[in-house]
Design a protein around this motif. Structure first.
Motif, PDB file in Angstrom:
ATOM      1  N   VAL A 161       0.858  -1.186   0.000  1.00 14.34           N
ATOM      2  CA  VAL A 161       0.000   0.000   0.000  1.00 14.34           C
ATOM      3  C   VAL A 161       0.888   1.227   0.000  1.00 14.34           C
ATOM      4  N   ILE A 201      -3.040  -7.053   5.330  1.00 12.44           N
ATOM      5  CA  ILE A 201      -3.147  -5.634   5.021  1.00 12.44           C
ATOM      6  C   ILE A 201      -4.476  -5.069   5.535  1.00 12.44           C
ATOM      7  N   ARG A 202      -5.538  -5.848   5.344  1.00 10.41           N
ATOM      8  CA  ARG A 202      -6.854  -5.328   5.711  1.00 10.41           C
ATOM      9  C   ARG A 202      -6.981  -5.088   7.211  1.00 10.41           C
ATOM     10  N   ILE A 255      -5.906   2.857   4.809  1.00  6.92           N
ATOM     11  CA  ILE A 255      -6.162   1.454   4.453  1.00  6.92           C
ATOM     12  C   ILE A 255      -7.591   1.069   4.815  1.00  6.92           C
TER      13      ILE A 255
END
Lengths: 256, 381
Positions: A217, A232-233, A240
């Motif tokens: 990201v 990442i989530r 994000i």
């Protein structure tokens, strides 16, 4: 197990465009076998980063290493050979408008030299088949192709020399969901059968979740996080969280 | 996430492809990929031509990597079919699979059209017709838009007009002065050599005066402007077509002819006669300088006698030519610009055609002018 091979390594890369900083101290490694997605807001410098990986754009500070070598290492021939190990799919395809589809795909093969015309013809046929285009399309000019066909033809050209690393700039932008899913499937298949390493820039969460096995990201001039999609989530960062929340509302991202 | 680990590929260098041959069996080793094969391609081809079809056993299990090209040259060496005994690792099968799957395919043959010569004549005629039609349509649109501007003076594109005037007029001044000055020197110098033979030194003023003001000035400037501003107009309209800006204007209900073509035509009609005058002055200055140096004609005498030997009608003819040529260049450049299709090939072709057509048209118009004005402004004694 041996440590993974690093195909692209960006060290402390800073980029200044038109007097303001686009990237500051970016560190990124692309390992062999990665399907790395670069995501980030518009104007975050994703495409710039992709172009810097093969030296289409110079970094202001920092170093980029491709296949373990600096971008400017070696003589002209060595640099050209290094470039030939990378395929780049430009956002608009960048097919040469003066050449037919056949000549576009044959162009990199002819540049190598030493290949017979008959061999070039077979190789072009096999690339066309790889991207699911038909031989009778080969005589068309790029202006006669639809958007989806341009992407496929450009991919065939990028794959002509069977590169180890494939860089895709917005591979599914401008395609309808059906075609975009087909294109993603195509790239996944190529990744599996040719052993490609792929780095791609995308805005599209469907493409992201269907293709990437690693996500980086890019926001606030740096890499906020690198990891697999689920990792990442769960990163607690406003950008994000927003990125996935808004997209998820539209796309109903399947919970994995 | 990938289902299977991707195949290993070389990192730094390739292992060069090798063939071990013991009379019955070929054992291949190394990397059979394009980059590694390239340096040895000629010798390899020759070897494969000799032994490819006659060898029965091929052992490829020690090959590290093989790509479609590597598989292809082996496949061709075997005569488009697998050899009798082929030992192949499972990781290399896909490369041969790709070659085999396109083996029977061919590109559809190019049709030879015997009627092509006749068809191309017909196409040329139709092309000319469509050019004329488009040109007439554009002329009509410009007249209609000009009439509309009388009713609606608010929408006169003053900014565009002023920008066009500056670009085609003011910015062309240095280059046209330089070219005019140099041509003036050359013309004067060459004429002077001839005139001195006849002792007709003073006639240099007549020759330069009539020649430059009436003929050379307008034509010289027109050719310069056609190359400079004509190509710029065509390219600008073409790029606007490629980037869909022309469609954006139309979508907002703004007439392309009113906003883009009309100001350029008017600007050229005003800028060109001024440029003609300016360039003629520069050319005469150059001629005067050369006459002074070569024939020792005093520049004051040159200046004083110029009005006597060159009737003032020549000045009007020069200026009128400037107006007509300028309008012609702007119209032709706009015409080709608007015909550009949104691709780069069309852009370059039309820009070239635009300049060629504009220069040809200027010279044609000049000939017409010469016929129509043959009795005006030429002192006959």
């Amino acid at each position: 197990m041996s440590p993974p091979e690093i195909l692209v390594e960006m060290r402390e890369v800073c980029t200044s465009l038109g007097g303001h900083w686009v990237h500051q101290n970016i560190n990124l490694q692309v390992e062999r076998g990665n399907l790395l997605a670069l995501v980030g807001g518009s104007g975050a410098g994703k495409t710039t980063l992709l172009r810097e990986m093969i030296g289409l754009q110079a970094t202001t500070l920092g170093e980029v290493r491709l296949f373990g070598e600096g971008l400017n290492d070696g003589h002209r021939a060595a640099r050209a050979a290094r470039r030939r190990r990378v395929g780049f799919l430009f956002q608009q395809g960048a097919l040469y408008s003066a050449l037919t589809l056949f000549d576009n795909i044959a162009f990199p093969l002819r540049e190598v030299g030493g290949l017979l015309e008959d061999e070039i013809r077979t190789l072009v046929l096999s690339k066309l088949e790889l991207v699911e285009l038909k031989p009778q399309h080969a005589s068309l000019m790029p202006a006669q192709l639809s958007g989806g066909m341009i992407k496929r033809a450009a991919l065939a050209r990028a794959l002509a020399l069977e590169p180890e690393l494939l860089l895709l700039d917005e591979p599914t932008a401008g395609l309808d969901p059906d075609r975009s899913a087909g294109f993603v499937e195509l790239i996944r298949g190529l990744h599996a059968s040719l052993g490609l390493t792929v780095v791609f820039v995308t805005h599209d969460l469907d493409t992201l979740s269907a293709l990437a096995n690693r996500v980086a990201v890019l926001a606030e001039r740096r890499i906020l996080a690198v990891g697999d999609l689920n990792g990442i989530r769960s990163v607690e960062h406003p950008f994000i969280q927003n990125f996935f929340r808004y997209r998820a509302a539209v796309n109903e991202l399947p919970e994995e | 996430m990938p289902e299977q680990p991707p195949a290993e590929r070389p990192m730094q260098t390739f292992q060069s492809p090798q063939i071990q041959f013991d009379g019955r069996q070929c054992v291949l080793t190394g990397d059979w990929i394009l980059a590694a094969l390239k340096p040895r391609l000629i010798r390899l081809r020759a070897w494969l031509l000799l032994h490819g079809k006659s060898t029965e056993t091929w052992n490829l299990t020690q090959v590290r990597h093989i790509d479609t090209f590597g598989a292809l040259i082996l496949w061709r060496a075997w005569g488009q079919k697998p050899p009798d005994i082929l030992l192949l690792g499972p990781q290399h099968e896909s490369a041969f699979q790709r070659v085999r799957s396109v083996a029977g395919q061919v590109f559809p043959p190019e049709r030879i059209d015997w009627l092509l010569p006749i068809v191309s004549i017909g196409n040329a005629a139709l092309g000319l017709g469509s050019h004329l039609l488009d040109f007439a349509r554009m002329l009509g649109m410009i007249v209609v838009e000009a009439a509309r501007l009388f009713i609606e003076p608010r929408s006169i594109p003053l900014k565009e007009f002023s920008a066009a005037l500056y670009k085609t007029g003011a910015q062309a001044m240095p280059i046209s002065a330089l070219v005019g000055f140099l041509i003036g020197i050359v013309l004067s110098y060459l004429s002077a050599l001839q005139l001195r033979n006849f002792g007709a030194d003073a006639l240099i003023i007549n020759i330069l005066g009539v020649g430059i003001i009436r003929e050379l000035g307008p034509v010289l400037v027109s050719i310069l402007v056609a190359g400079r501003s004509g190509s710029a107009i065509t390219a600008q309209l073409g790029v606007m077509r490629v980037t869909e800006e022309i469609d954006a204007l139309a979508a907002m209900g703004v007439s392309v002819h009113q906003r883009l073509v009309w100001p350029k035509v008017l600007a050229m009609a005003i800028a060109m006669p001024l440029l003609v005058l300016w360039t003629s002055v520069a050319a005469l200055a150059g001629g005067m300088l050369a006459a002074q140096m070569q024939l020792e004609i005093d520049w004051r005498f040159f200046m004083l006698s110029l009005p006597h030997v060159v009737p003032v009608q020549n000045l009007y003819i020069g200026a009128a030519k400037g107006v007509i040529f300028g309008v012609a260049i702007a119209l032709i450049a706009s015409h080709f610009g608007l015909r550009i299709r949104p691709n780069t090939e069309s852009l370059s072709r039309n820009t070239t055609s635009s300049v060629v057509a504009a220069i040809t048209a200027v010279i044609l118009l000049d000939a017409v002018f010469a016929m129509l004005t043959r009795g005006i402004g030429v002192p006959l004694r």
